[in-house]
Design a protein around this motif. Structure first.
Motif, PDB file in Angstrom:
ATOM      1  N   ALA A 188       0.817  -1.227   0.000  1.00 23.81           N
ATOM      2  CA  ALA A 188       0.000   0.000   0.000  1.00 23.81           C
ATOM      3  C   ALA A 188       0.846   1.270   0.000  1.00 23.81           C
ATOM      4  O   ALA A 188       0.532   2.243   0.700  1.00 23.81           O
ATOM      5  N   VAL A 189       1.884   1.279  -0.798  1.00 26.24           N
ATOM      6  CA  VAL A 189       2.860   2.370  -0.768  1.00 26.24           C
ATOM      7  C   VAL A 189       2.241   3.762  -0.956  1.00 26.24           C
ATOM      8  O   VAL A 189       2.646   4.708  -0.271  1.00 26.24           O
ATOM      9  N   PRO A 190       1.261   3.952  -1.832  1.00 26.87           N
ATOM     10  CA  PRO A 190       0.725   5.315  -1.991  1.00 26.87           C
ATOM     11  C   PRO A 190      -0.017   5.840  -0.765  1.00 26.87           C
ATOM     12  O   PRO A 190      -0.261   7.048  -0.673  1.00 26.87           O
ATOM     13  N   TRP A 191      -0.362   4.968   0.172  1.00 26.72           N
ATOM     14  CA  TRP A 191      -1.289   5.349   1.239  1.00 26.72           C
ATOM     15  C   TRP A 191      -0.655   5.389   2.628  1.00 26.72           C
ATOM     16  O   TRP A 191      -1.350   5.708   3.599  1.00 26.72           O
ATOM     17  N   ILE A 192       0.619   5.094   2.748  1.00 22.64           N
ATOM     18  CA  ILE A 192       1.196   4.939   4.090  1.00 22.64           C
ATOM     19  C   ILE A 192       2.003   6.148   4.547  1.00 22.64           C
ATOM     20  O   ILE A 192       2.504   6.160   5.675  1.00 22.64           O
ATOM     21  N   GLY A 193       2.151   7.162   3.708  1.00 21.06           N
ATOM     22  CA  GLY A 193       2.825   8.389   4.115  1.00 21.06           C
ATOM     23  C   GLY A 193       4.342   8.254   4.145  1.00 21.06           C
ATOM     24  O   GLY A 193       4.901   7.159   4.009  1.00 21.06           O
ATOM     25  N   ASP A 194       5.002   9.389   4.345  1.00 14.97           N
ATOM     26  CA  ASP A 194       6.468   9.407   4.335  1.00 14.97           C
ATOM     27  C   ASP A 194       7.052   8.549   5.450  1.00 14.97           C
ATOM     28  O   ASP A 194       8.042   7.834   5.243  1.00 14.97           O
ATOM     29  N   GLN A 195       6.458   8.634   6.643  1.00 16.90           N
ATOM     30  CA  GLN A 195       6.972   7.842   7.758  1.00 16.90           C
ATOM     31  C   GLN A 195       6.817   6.352   7.480  1.00 16.90           C
ATOM     32  O   GLN A 195       7.731   5.560   7.740  1.00 16.90           O
ATOM     33  N   GLY A 196       5.674   5.979   6.940  1.00 26.18           N
ATOM     34  CA  GLY A 196       5.459   4.576   6.607  1.00 26.18           C
ATOM     35  C   GLY A 196       6.443   4.080   5.567  1.00 26.18           C
ATOM     36  O   GLY A 196       6.964   2.965   5.667  1.00 26.18           O
ATOM     37  N   ARG A 197       6.715   4.906   4.573  1.00 24.39           N
ATOM     38  CA  ARG A 197       7.668   4.496   3.535  1.00 24.39           C
ATOM     39  C   ARG A 197       9.088   4.405   4.092  1.00 24.39           C
ATOM     40  O   ARG A 197       9.855   3.511   3.712  1.00 24.39           O
ATOM     41  N   ALA A 198       9.429   5.312   5.015  1.00 24.56           N
ATOM     42  CA  ALA A 198      10.748   5.229   5.657  1.00 24.56           C
ATOM     43  C   ALA A 198      10.875   3.933   6.452  1.00 24.56           C
ATOM     44  O   ALA A 198      11.941   3.293   6.462  1.00 24.56           O
ATOM     45  N   GLU A 199       9.798   3.528   7.098  1.00 23.24           N
ATOM     46  CA  GLU A 199       9.821   2.279   7.860  1.00 23.24           C
ATOM     47  C   GLU A 199       9.962   1.072   6.933  1.00 23.24           C
ATOM     48  O   GLU A 199      10.636   0.091   7.272  1.00 23.24           O
ATOM     49  N   VAL A 200       9.340   1.137   5.759  1.00 24.24           N
ATOM     50  CA  VAL A 200       9.487   0.053   4.789  1.00 24.24           C
ATOM     51  C   VAL A 200      10.951  -0.076   4.362  1.00 24.24           C
ATOM     52  O   VAL A 200      11.503  -1.181   4.289  1.00 24.24           O
ATOM     53  N   LEU A 201      11.594   1.046   4.076  1.00 26.38           N
ATOM     54  CA  LEU A 201      13.000   1.002   3.664  1.00 26.38           C
ATOM     55  C   LEU A 201      13.882   0.440   4.777  1.00 26.38           C
ATOM     56  O   LEU A 201      14.820  -0.329   4.507  1.00 26.38           O
ATOM     57  N   ALA A 202      13.585   0.800   6.020  1.00 21.46           N
ATOM     58  CA  ALA A 202      14.361   0.267   7.140  1.00 21.46           C
ATOM     59  C   ALA A 202      14.153  -1.240   7.266  1.00 21.46           C
ATOM     60  O   ALA A 202      15.103  -1.998   7.524  1.00 21.46           O
ATOM     61  N   ARG A 203      12.914  -1.680   7.064  1.00 21.97           N
ATOM     62  CA  ARG A 203      12.619  -3.119   7.119  1.00 21.97           C
ATOM     63  C   ARG A 203      13.324  -3.853   5.980  1.00 21.97           C
ATOM     64  O   ARG A 203      13.861  -4.954   6.169  1.00 21.97           O
ATOM     65  N   TYR A 204      13.346  -3.236   4.808  1.00 17.52           N
ATOM     66  CA  TYR A 204      14.021  -3.847   3.663  1.00 17.52           C
ATOM     67  C   TYR A 204      15.527  -3.955   3.925  1.00 17.52           C
ATOM     68  O   TYR A 204      16.152  -4.980   3.623  1.00 17.52           O
ATOM     69  N   ARG A 205      16.084  -2.915   4.504  1.00 10.65           N
ATOM     70  CA  ARG A 205      17.512  -2.939   4.819  1.00 10.65           C
ATOM     71  C   ARG A 205      17.837  -4.095   5.769  1.00 10.65           C
ATOM     72  O   ARG A 205      18.799  -4.842   5.553  1.00 10.65           O
ATOM     73  N   ARG A 206      17.030  -4.252   6.807  1.00  7.28           N
ATOM     74  CA  ARG A 206      17.270  -5.350   7.752  1.00  7.28           C
ATOM     75  C   ARG A 206      17.151  -6.704   7.057  1.00  7.28           C
ATOM     76  O   ARG A 206      17.934  -7.626   7.327  1.00  7.28           O
ATOM     77  N   ARG A 207      16.184  -6.811   6.182  1.00  2.00           N
ATOM     78  CA  ARG A 207      16.010  -8.076   5.450  1.00  2.00           C
ATOM     79  C   ARG A 207      17.240  -8.373   4.597  1.00  2.00           C
ATOM     80  O   ARG A 207      17.750  -9.501   4.575  1.00  2.00           O
ATOM     81  N   LEU A 208      17.731  -7.397   3.876  1.00  2.00           N
ATOM     82  CA  LEU A 208      18.889  -7.606   3.007  1.00  2.00           C
ATOM     83  C   LEU A 208      20.137  -7.960   3.806  1.00  2.00           C
ATOM     84  O   LEU A 208      20.989  -8.720   3.334  1.00  2.00           O
ATOM     85  N   GLN A 209      20.237  -7.427   4.998  1.00  2.00           N
ATOM     86  CA  GLN A 209      21.408  -7.714   5.832  1.00  2.00           C
ATOM     87  C   GLN A 209      21.439  -9.163   6.304  1.00  2.00           C
ATOM     88  O   GLN A 209      22.502  -9.658   6.694  1.00  2.00           O
ATOM     89  N   SER A 210      20.298  -9.840   6.262  1.00  2.00           N
ATOM     90  CA  SER A 210      20.241 -11.222   6.750  1.00  2.00           C
ATOM     91  C   SER A 210      19.983 -12.238   5.639  1.00  2.00           C
ATOM     92  O   SER A 210      19.698 -13.403   5.926  1.00  2.00           O
ATOM     93  N   LEU A 211      20.093 -11.818   4.381  1.00  2.00           N
ATOM     94  CA  LEU A 211      19.778 -12.724   3.272  1.00  2.00           C
ATOM     95  C   LEU A 211      20.607 -14.001   3.304  1.00  2.00           C
ATOM     96  O   LEU A 211      20.109 -15.087   2.988  1.00  2.00           O
ATOM     97  N   ASP A 212      21.871 -13.880   3.660  1.00  2.00           N
ATOM     98  CA  ASP A 212      22.753 -15.043   3.615  1.00  2.00           C
ATOM     99  C   ASP A 212      22.362 -16.110   4.633  1.00  2.00           C
ATOM    100  O   ASP A 212      22.825 -17.250   4.546  1.00  2.00           O
ATOM    101  N   GLU A 213      21.509 -15.747   5.593  1.00  2.00           N
ATOM    102  CA  GLU A 213      21.081 -16.702   6.610  1.00  2.00           C
ATOM    103  C   GLU A 213      19.768 -17.384   6.245  1.00  2.00           C
ATOM    104  O   GLU A 213      19.324 -18.294   6.947  1.00  2.00           O
ATOM    105  N   GLU A 214      19.135 -16.976   5.163  1.00  2.00           N
ATOM    106  CA  GLU A 214      17.791 -17.454   4.833  1.00  2.00           C
ATOM    107  C   GLU A 214      17.803 -18.806   4.126  1.00  2.00           C
ATOM    108  O   GLU A 214      18.696 -19.099   3.329  1.00  2.00           O
ATOM    109  N   GLU A 215      16.777 -19.582   4.413  1.00  2.00           N
ATOM    110  CA  GLU A 215      16.519 -20.801   3.664  1.00  2.00           C
ATOM    111  C   GLU A 215      15.610 -20.465   2.485  1.00  2.00           C
ATOM    112  O   GLU A 215      14.669 -19.678   2.627  1.00  2.00           O
ATOM    113  N   PRO A 216      15.857 -21.043   1.323  1.00  2.00           N
ATOM    114  CA  PRO A 216      14.992 -20.753   0.175  1.00  2.00           C
ATOM    115  C   PRO A 216      13.628 -21.413   0.309  1.00  2.00           C
ATOM    116  O   PRO A 216      13.420 -22.303   1.137  1.00  2.00           O
TER     117      PRO A 216
END
Length: 250
Positions: A188-216
């Protein structure tokens, strides 16, 4: 380690672009050498056609699969296809970054799949699934939606996201041998506001930092199927696509 981000959005200031940039930064910090294929900016041709190959195997009648296969041995493809094939094969990690439009990818990204995942290059009849060309490489979808997450729950109005993504997860990436990671969805990117989008980017960053630990994600091996190409009776269906029992719509 090399990462390829295939970016498919026409607006360079879009939130998809912000996600692309976040991925490039975070992966570089993790030690990856990152390449971005910006399909719109680079003028990638979306439509497959006779111009995809440098020399036609059959000038009288165009057959995409046959022409791709004939060109595969020497990679005699149009320059934009050859460039993307080289990038794809160099990558240990592939990320497709896109907005979900009409339950799928933008046309330019579908064209990238059609033209770059060429028959004889990305797959052939003997090299699919757990025998696929890209065994040992990982792939992930990263995309935005206009709808909230509950719309794509198993009982949601748009249906189960796992099934919506099966054509990409199973029909493209796993079929070609990739180990497919869980998707990252920016809801729902158009509807979550700047703060919501900033939180999405932070969540994405954390996810990318742990990719090597993930099971497919799980996909059935070719050995799970019988000569009739259906799951053997002793194998329980384990993906969103395979099930037993009658179809509901066909």
């Amino acid at each position: 380690m090399n990462a390829l981000i295939v970016f498919a959005h026409p607006e360079p200031r879009s939130f998809n672009a912000a996600m692309r940039d976040e991925a490039a930064r975070t992966l570089a910090e993790q030690g990856y050498s990152v390449t971005v294929s910006d399909l719109y900016a680079e003028g990638f041709e979306a439509a497959a056609g006779p111009g995809d190959v440098l020399e036609r195997a059959n000038p009288e009648r165009f057959d995409l699969g046959a022409e791709q296969l004939a060109a595969a041995e020497t990679l005699a493809y149009a320059p934009d296809i050859r460039r993307e094939i080289d990038r794809l094969f160099a990558a240990d990690l592939l990320i497709l970054q896109f907005p979900m439009w009409w339950f799928s990818v933008p046309a330019i990204l579908k064209g990238w799949i059609d033209r770059v995942f060429a028959f004889g290059v990305a797959y052939d009849f003997g090299r699919t699934w757990d025998r696929g060309v890209f065994r040992g490489k990982r792939a992930m979808l990263s995309f935005t939606t206009g709808a909230p997450a509950n719309v794509f729950e198993p009982d949601g109005r748009s249906g189960d996201l796992e099934r919506v993504l099966w054509p990409l997860h199973g029909g493209v990436l796993a079929l070609c041998g990739f180990s497919v990671l869980r998707p990252f969805t920016a809801w729902a990117v158009p509807w979550i506001g700047d703060q919501g989008r900033a939180e999405v980017l932070a969540r994405y960053r954390r996810r990318l930092q742990s990719l090597d630990e993930e099971e497919p994600l799980f996909f059935h091996r070719l050995a799970d199927f019988g000569e009739d190409h259906r799951l053997r009776p002793d194998v329980e269906p384990g993906t969103p696509a395979q099930h037993r029992g009658p179809r509901k719509h066909l």
